[in-house]
Write a protein that holds these residues in place. Structure first.
Motif: not given
Length: 237
Positions: A172-184
């Motif tokens: 339930g969050i908008p694009q760009g507000s992701e709290p969990e990164p998928t890439f470091f």
């Protein structure tokens, strides 16, 4: 159905035990070697139900399915676009496994590759159930004001075709507000980004869920975290 996407950062043959800890019906793996040309017998055995494409036998994109899941290649004209692996799953829906790349394009790099893919195959994508998933190397935070093929533009086009990001829908969050990164980047915790996605038909997302791997575990294997999504296929799929 559980669909996983993971850029394994090479040498997938040595990371099968890590993958075995995850539940999935379909795994989309970027930067993996071609099982048919691998010297690893265990990798060949594990990958007995797969499709793969790539210019380099050690670094392509593969779709690996659980036993009983039918994979069928779909012949779509790709030209110089990189990298896409379209296939049908159980004769019921189209899967576009993705790993957007620079592709020697001075203008349409990364998300621009997916934008061009959508333009070329809009009729195919919009007239049947479709899942687009993979490493898109993109986030809305990198949108540029003078482009019409930004991340946000692609998301809007997919939404117009009835496809939404499973992660964003479930959180339930908008694009760009992701709290969990998928890439470091360079496996540096200070350079964390969300660039891996799975888009699926809205009708499949009433009870959807999404899970991102914990960096404490997965950074030993790759600079990307696995993204696993669950969607509810209709009974006739």
């Amino acid at each position: 159905m559980h669909i996983l996407t993971w850029n394994c950062n090479g040498a997938l043959r040595n990371k099968l035990d890590a993958l075995a800890t995850l539940q999935f019906d379909i795994a989309i793996i970027q930067e993996c070697e071609d099982p048919d040309r691998s010297n690893s017998l265990s990798y060949k055995t594990w990958a007995k139900n797969h499709l793969w494409t790539g210019k380099n036998k050690n670094k392509g994109i593969g779709v690996f399915a659980a036993p009983g899941v039918k994979l069928s290649p779909v012949d779509l004209e790709l030209g110089q676009l990189e990298s896409f692996l379209p296939c049908r799953i159980n004769d019921s829906f189209l899967l576009v496994a993705s790993w957007t790349r620079q592709a020697n394009s001075p203008t349409f790099q990364y998300i621009g590759q997916l934008w061009k893919f959508i333009q070329a195959h809009h009729g195919v994508l919009s007239t049947q159930p479709t899942v687009i998933a993979g490493d898109l190397n993109s986030n809305v935070r990198w949108d540029k004001w003078d482009r019409w093929w930004n991340h946000s533009d692609v998301v809007r086009e997919l939404s117009a075709m009835g496809l939404e990001s499973v992660y964003h829908r479930s959180r339930g969050i908008p694009q760009g507000s992701e709290p969990e990164p998928t890439f470091f980047m360079q496996r540096n915790p200070a350079k964390a980004y969300h660039i891996d996605y799975a888009f699926a038909p809205v009708a499949w997302l009433d009870e959807c869920s999404a899970w991102v791997g914990d960096s404490d575990k997965w950074l030993q294997w790759s600079d990307h975290m696995p993204l696993v999504v669950r969607v509810d296929l209709p009974d006739d799929a």
